[in-house]
Design a protein around this motif. Sequence first.
Motif, short mmCIF file in Angstrom:
data_model
loop_
_atom_site.label_atom_id
_atom_site.label_comp_id
_atom_site.label_asym_id
_atom_site.label_seq_id
_atom_site.Cartn_x
_atom_site.Cartn_y
_atom_site.Cartn_z
N LEU A 148 -47.20 -2.17 31.12
CA LEU A 148 -47.82 -2.78 32.31
C LEU A 148 -49.32 -3.01 32.10
CD1 LEU A 148 -45.95 -0.82 35.14
CD2 LEU A 148 -45.66 -3.24 34.51
N CYS A 149 -49.92 -2.17 31.26
CA CYS A 149 -51.36 -2.34 30.95
C CYS A 149 -51.58 -3.50 29.98
CB CYS A 149 -51.92 -1.08 30.30
SG CYS A 149 -52.18 0.23 31.46
N GLY A 150 -50.51 -4.01 29.41
CA GLY A 150 -50.68 -5.18 28.55
C GLY A 150 -50.28 -5.01 27.10
N ALA A 151 -49.76 -3.83 26.73
CA ALA A 151 -49.30 -3.67 25.34
C ALA A 151 -48.14 -4.63 25.09
CB ALA A 151 -48.87 -2.24 25.07
N ASP A 152 -48.17 -5.33 23.97
CA ASP A 152 -47.18 -6.38 23.70
C ASP A 152 -46.04 -5.92 22.82
OD1 ASP A 152 -48.89 -8.95 24.56
OD2 ASP A 152 -50.21 -7.57 23.49
N ARG A 153 -46.38 -5.07 21.87
CA ARG A 153 -45.39 -4.73 20.82
C ARG A 153 -45.42 -3.23 20.54
NH1 ARG A 153 -48.40 -9.11 17.13
NH2 ARG A 153 -48.10 -10.90 18.50
N LYS A 186 -37.11 -1.63 23.85
CA LYS A 186 -36.47 -2.96 23.98
C LYS A 186 -36.30 -3.32 25.45
CE LYS A 186 -35.30 -5.45 20.87
NZ LYS A 186 -34.79 -6.63 20.37
N GLU A 187 -35.79 -2.33 26.18
CA GLU A 187 -35.53 -2.53 27.61
C GLU A 187 -36.81 -2.91 28.37
OE1 GLU A 187 -33.33 0.95 28.95
OE2 GLU A 187 -34.33 0.73 30.91
N LEU A 188 -37.93 -2.35 27.95
CA LEU A 188 -39.21 -2.61 28.64
C LEU A 188 -39.85 -3.93 28.20
CD1 LEU A 188 -40.59 1.02 28.54
CD2 LEU A 188 -40.17 -0.30 30.61
N GLY A 189 -39.18 -4.61 27.29
CA GLY A 189 -39.66 -5.94 26.89
C GLY A 189 -40.74 -5.93 25.83
N TYR A 190 -40.90 -4.80 25.16
CA TYR A 190 -41.80 -4.81 24.00
C TYR A 190 -41.17 -5.65 22.90
CZ TYR A 190 -44.64 -0.72 25.45
OH TYR A 190 -45.49 0.14 26.09
N GLN A 191 -41.98 -6.38 22.15
CA GLN A 191 -41.51 -6.91 20.87
C GLN A 191 -41.43 -5.66 19.99
OE1 GLN A 191 -44.13 -10.13 19.56
NE2 GLN A 191 -44.54 -10.58 21.72
N THR A 192 -40.22 -5.33 19.59
CA THR A 192 -39.98 -4.01 19.01
C THR A 192 -39.77 -4.07 17.51
OG1 THR A 192 -38.97 -3.37 21.10
CG2 THR A 192 -38.52 -1.95 19.21
N GLY A 193 -40.46 -3.17 16.82
CA GLY A 193 -40.30 -3.10 15.37
C GLY A 193 -39.70 -1.77 14.97
N SER A 194 -38.88 -1.82 13.92
CA SER A 194 -38.39 -0.56 13.37
C SER A 194 -38.46 -0.67 11.85
CB SER A 194 -36.99 -0.26 13.89
OG SER A 194 -36.70 1.10 13.67
N SER A 331 -52.88 -19.15 12.57
CA SER A 331 -54.00 -19.09 13.50
C SER A 331 -53.54 -18.59 14.87
CB SER A 331 -54.64 -20.48 13.63
OG SER A 331 -53.65 -21.38 14.03
N SER A 332 -52.25 -18.27 14.97
CA SER A 332 -51.74 -17.78 16.26
C SER A 332 -51.69 -16.25 16.26
CB SER A 332 -50.34 -18.33 16.52
OG SER A 332 -49.41 -17.62 15.74
N LYS A 333 -51.34 -15.69 17.43
CA LYS A 333 -51.21 -14.24 17.51
C LYS A 333 -49.95 -13.75 16.81
CE LYS A 333 -51.64 -14.02 21.97
NZ LYS A 333 -51.52 -13.47 23.34
N GLY A 334 -49.04 -14.68 16.57
CA GLY A 334 -47.84 -14.30 15.82
C GLY A 334 -46.88 -13.45 16.62
N ASP A 335 -46.55 -13.94 17.82
CA ASP A 335 -45.54 -13.24 18.61
C ASP A 335 -44.17 -13.36 17.96
OD1 ASP A 335 -46.86 -12.04 20.81
OD2 ASP A 335 -47.27 -14.04 21.62
N ALA A 336 -43.21 -12.64 18.52
CA ALA A 336 -41.85 -12.66 17.97
C ALA A 336 -41.29 -14.07 17.99
CB ALA A 336 -40.96 -11.73 18.78
N ILE A 337 -40.49 -14.37 17.00
CA ILE A 337 -39.84 -15.67 16.94
C ILE A 337 -38.55 -15.58 17.75
CG2 ILE A 337 -38.68 -17.31 15.39
CD1 ILE A 337 -40.67 -16.17 13.19
N ILE A 338 -38.40 -16.50 18.69
CA ILE A 338 -37.19 -16.49 19.53
C ILE A 338 -36.26 -17.58 19.01
CG2 ILE A 338 -36.31 -16.70 21.90
CD1 ILE A 338 -38.36 -14.44 21.68
#
Length: 345
Positions: A148-153, A186-194, A331-338
């Motif tokens: 909720l504070c803004g963490a993306d991944r 995953k449930e919280l909508g983080y782009q999740t890495g393992s 040059s992008s933030k490189g979010d997850a590829i959907i």
Amino acid sequence: MDNKAIIKKIVKTSSASVKEIVELLKGDTDYLFYEADKIRQEYCKDEVHLRAIIEFSNYCRCDCQYCGLQRSNKNLKRYRMSIDEIAENAKMAYDAGYKTMVLQSGEDSYYDSDKISQIIKDIKSIGDIAITLSVGERDYIDYKKWRLCGADRYLLKHETADKDIYNKLHPHSSFERRIQCLKWLKELGYQTGSGFMIGLPGQTLNTIANDILLLHEYDVEMAGIGPFIPHPDTPLGNLKTGSSILTLKAVAIIRLLLKRPHLPTTTALEVSSSDNAFFAGANVIMRKVEPYKYRRLYEIYPILNLREKSIKEERREVEEYIKSIGREISSSKGDAIIIKNSEVS
Ligand code: 5AD
């Protein structure tokens, strides 16, 4: 089926059996890497994402048997960066061109829910920056607050998919808890890495196949695979370093099977061999940005002699390297590829 046929099948169906993956792990690399590179090109283009990582504390409550930060290692001098120091560090990395900050530490309860929240807010106020947290196992309520504070991944490696090996190597926790945390993220909508290590004691090719299938099952957005590197101040200090070629094969198979995740060429691979995973499906690289006085102490595995350079200089060097292998700097933030449904064959 020969390996070429297995590879074609995995590419087409995005599914694989343990047996098929084991065959690929045993087999030649040429065609495997060629196909993985093709899929990387198709999904990620030639863009490489550069991430800055701030290793802000080496205190750890855990006793991971392979890790130099384990709490039983009394030979390590411990450090913590203050909230202001972390934000200043992030600002310097942002000025050098980084658009993702990976915040990593040992599991250090000094940074409670509020402190991490503050760090997220401070960094978000610097500019349009993606934040990846990597602070281990926490409660659902913390993960939720940070999101909720803004963490993306969030990065939380499963380390090994073999429950018995996992529980032996992590006496402070359990495999169930690890997987629970991954599910929450995953449930919280983080782009999740393992991710996992290659070369852990007791690991077989079957285990690695199950590691890869676990990443597939949880449909991770990022996966880091690195060789185990023995640290002399740990119980596994006398073991051999994990195979870099197996590491590369695992990266390539993940690219064939999962297609879309961001796959870094890991620091452990850089440290332990001259190989990199950019031709086996990888599209990401991380650079440490915290001050050297801390880097020298973030000793997950033995650290090579470090020649001090500025964040900008290090960024320039890695950019030049990426260009020299014919890739571009994203040059992008490189979010997850959907992947849209229509693209899945
Ligand atoms: N060798 C290689 N990788 C290691 N890690 C921890 N200890 C080691 C080691 N000795 C990796 C783990 C962890 C990440 C931060 O570093 O995968 O998740």
